[in-house]
Enzyme design. Structure first.
Site, PDB file in Angstrom:
ATOM      1  CB  THR A 167       0.333 -12.049  13.745  1.00  0.00           C
ATOM      2  OG1 THR A 167      -0.496 -12.801  12.942  1.00  0.00           O
ATOM      3  CG2 THR A 167      -0.317 -11.479  15.079  1.00  0.00           C
ATOM      4  CG  ASP A 186      -1.626  -6.662  -2.985  1.00  0.00           C
ATOM      5  OD1 ASP A 186      -1.610  -7.546  -1.991  1.00  0.00           O
ATOM      6  OD2 ASP A 186      -2.765  -5.951  -2.961  1.00  0.00           O
ATOM      7  CB  SER A 187       2.653  -8.216   0.495  1.00  0.00           C
ATOM      8  OG  SER A 187       1.494  -8.206   1.373  1.00  0.00           O
ATOM      9  CB  SER A 188      -2.040 -10.844  -1.599  1.00  0.00           C
ATOM     10  OG  SER A 188      -2.632  -9.738  -0.905  1.00  0.00           O
ATOM     11  CB  THR A 194      -0.982  -0.018   1.252  1.00  0.00           C
ATOM     12  OG1 THR A 194      -1.812  -1.223   1.048  1.00  0.00           O
ATOM     13  CG2 THR A 194      -1.614   1.301   1.281  1.00  0.00           C
ATOM     14  CB  THR A 213       0.194  -4.587   6.060  1.00  0.00           C
ATOM     15  OG1 THR A 213      -1.018  -4.314   5.470  1.00  0.00           O
ATOM     16  CG2 THR A 213       0.800  -3.086   6.287  1.00  0.00           C
ATOM     17  CG  ASP A 214      -2.686  -7.983   2.668  1.00  0.00           C
ATOM     18  OD1 ASP A 214      -3.243  -7.285   3.700  1.00  0.00           O
ATOM     19  OD2 ASP A 214      -3.212  -7.958   1.582  1.00  0.00           O
ATOM     20  CD  GLN A 274      -8.482 -22.486  15.416  1.00  0.00           C
ATOM     21  OE1 GLN A 274      -9.588 -21.871  15.820  1.00  0.00           O
ATOM     22  NE2 GLN A 274      -8.610 -23.730  14.892  1.00  0.00           N
ATOM     23  CB  CYS A 275      -5.114 -18.667  21.449  1.00  0.00           C
ATOM     24  SG  CYS A 275      -6.627 -19.654  22.106  1.00  0.00           S
TER      25      CYS A 275
HETATM   26  N1  ASP Z   1      -2.840  -5.671  -0.059  1.00  0.00           N
HETATM   27  C1  ASP Z   1      -1.822  -4.644   0.470  1.00  0.00           C
HETATM   28  C2  ASP Z   1      -0.364  -5.611   0.490  1.00  0.00           C
HETATM   29  O1  ASP Z   1      -0.304  -6.400   1.473  1.00  0.00           O
HETATM   30  C3  ASP Z   1      -2.070  -4.373   1.867  1.00  0.00           C
HETATM   31  C4  ASP Z   1      -1.113  -3.350   2.466  1.00  0.00           C
HETATM   32  O2  ASP Z   1       0.131  -3.132   1.993  1.00  0.00           O
HETATM   33  O3  ASP Z   1      -1.584  -2.911   3.353  1.00  0.00           O
HETATM   34  O4  ASP Z   1       0.372  -5.376  -0.392  1.00  0.00           O
END
Ligand code: ASP
Length: 346
Positions: free
Chosen positions: A164, A61-63, A12, A93-94, A283-284
């Site tokens: 995380t 995009d880090s996804s 982002t 951030t992803d 999962q916690c």
């Molecule tokens: N989809 C974005 C990414 O991970 C989200 C972000 O950067 O906050 O690249």
């Protein structure tokens, strides 16, 4: 004057809106940085280090990040290791916590700051958090007190393999539920010496004292299974028994699975016979897996699964990639999964 390499991978922070949503814009981002007076060492006074910017191609995009992207970032750091005092990696951030975890293992013997950061709002937008995140990351990298892979976000410096992503829309996007922040940036940057010392004392840097070395990762087949009430374990038989070398099971609470493991147990045993390593996470977000506390978790321990204790799923996945890429035997991978290597678990 310290010299920092900024590695822009996308996310982002360097995005602009398009008709189909936000997309990275490398040229626009470079132009924006060059207009920011505070980033010019000669104008910001002595506090701002010298820096240079490189970009990975294409910006992502880090996804969309894969193991080969982690390797690309690792190579950029290794190639420039001697020439710079620290590294700031701009990242979405992803999957930032996955990349930070992976790099923490890949960069063996790391003795310089590597700080991942990014933004929830693009740098080109008026309320962007990217400016603050970037400036603090540069200053902390230049100070050089933290010599490990970290995430700086929302005023906190977190150990990368403990972090995380916690919020999709708050500016404090990351938490580190099982380890205190390494530093907090208020009016001044206050370091948590105890947390940093622990990283050194706890044997978390097996490479320290030896030369820096990059371990590249292989595309190891790894899977994550999250249990839920009513899960039909038989549906997982194919992948559990044959395809996957590393499996992370996200269990309830302290390591509990539905049905006391009766259904899962034969599958786990078969997977282990096939040489898979099964790591039990929770999962916690906060707390530790303790297999055997409840009857519902004993079966996993008896079948030979490894307790991931307080590892995040991100760190468990990255550690499996790393240990298999190093060519360790299944027995060694199991032993090392339960051994802190970079302060990723207690
Ligand atoms: N989809 C974005 C990414 O991970 C989200 C972000 O950067 O906050 O690249």
């Amino acid at each position: 004057m310290p010299k920092i390499l900024i590695i822009n991978t996308g996310g982002t922070i360097s995005m602009v809106p398009s008709q189909r949503g936000y997309v990275p814009d490398g040229a626009g981002f470079r132009a924006r940085l060059s207009r920011m007076e505070l980033l010019r060492p000669q104008e910001a006074g002595s506090a701002m280090p010298q820096w240079e910017l490189v970009e990975t191609e294409p910006l992502l995009d880090s996804s969309n990040m894969t193991v080969s992207d982690w390797n690309r970032i690792g190579k950029l750091i290794a190639e420039n290791y001697a020439a710079y005092d620290g590294f700031v990696i701009l990242h979405g951030t992803d999957t930032m916590a996955y990349t930070a975890s992976a790099l923490s293992f890949m960069l063996e013997g790391l003795d310089k700051p590597v700080i991942l950061t990014g933004a929830q709002i693009p740098l080109g937008e008026i309320r962007s958090d990217g400016r603050d995140n970037l400036i603090n990351s540069l200053l902390i990298a230049a100070e050089g007190r933290v010599r490990e892979v970290c995430i700086f976000f929302g005023g906190k410096l977190l150990r990368g393999n403990r972090a995380t992503k916690y919020s999709a829309d708050e500016l404090i996007a990351f938490v580190s539920p099982n380890f205190p922040p390494l530093a907090e940036a208020g009016i001044t940057v206050v370091y948590n010496e105890a947390a940093m010392q622990q990283a050194e004392k706890g044997g978390s840097k097996p490479g320290s004292g030896t030369d820096f070395r990059l371990q590249l990762l292989d595309e190891i087949p790894i899977g994550v299974i999250k249990v839920f009430p009513g899960i039909q374990f038989s549906l997982f038989e194919q992948i559990l028994t044959e395809k996957l070398r590393g499996i992370v099971i996200e269990t309830f609470g302290a390591g509990n699975i539905p049905g006391g493991g009766n259904e899962l147990l034969p599958l786990v045993k078969k997977a282990l016979e096939h040489g898979s390593v099964i790591t039990v996470c929770s999962q916690c977000p906060q707390g530790t897996v303790t297999l055997g506390t409840y009857e519902t978790s004993s079966a996993l321990a008896e079948a030979g699964a490894v307790s991931g204790r307080d590892l995040t799923t991100e760190a468990a996945v990255a550690k499996l990639y790393y240990l298999f890429s190093k060519g360790f035997s299944v027995g060694e991978v199991k032993r090392l999964m339960a051994t802190p290597l970079r302060g990723e678990e207690r």
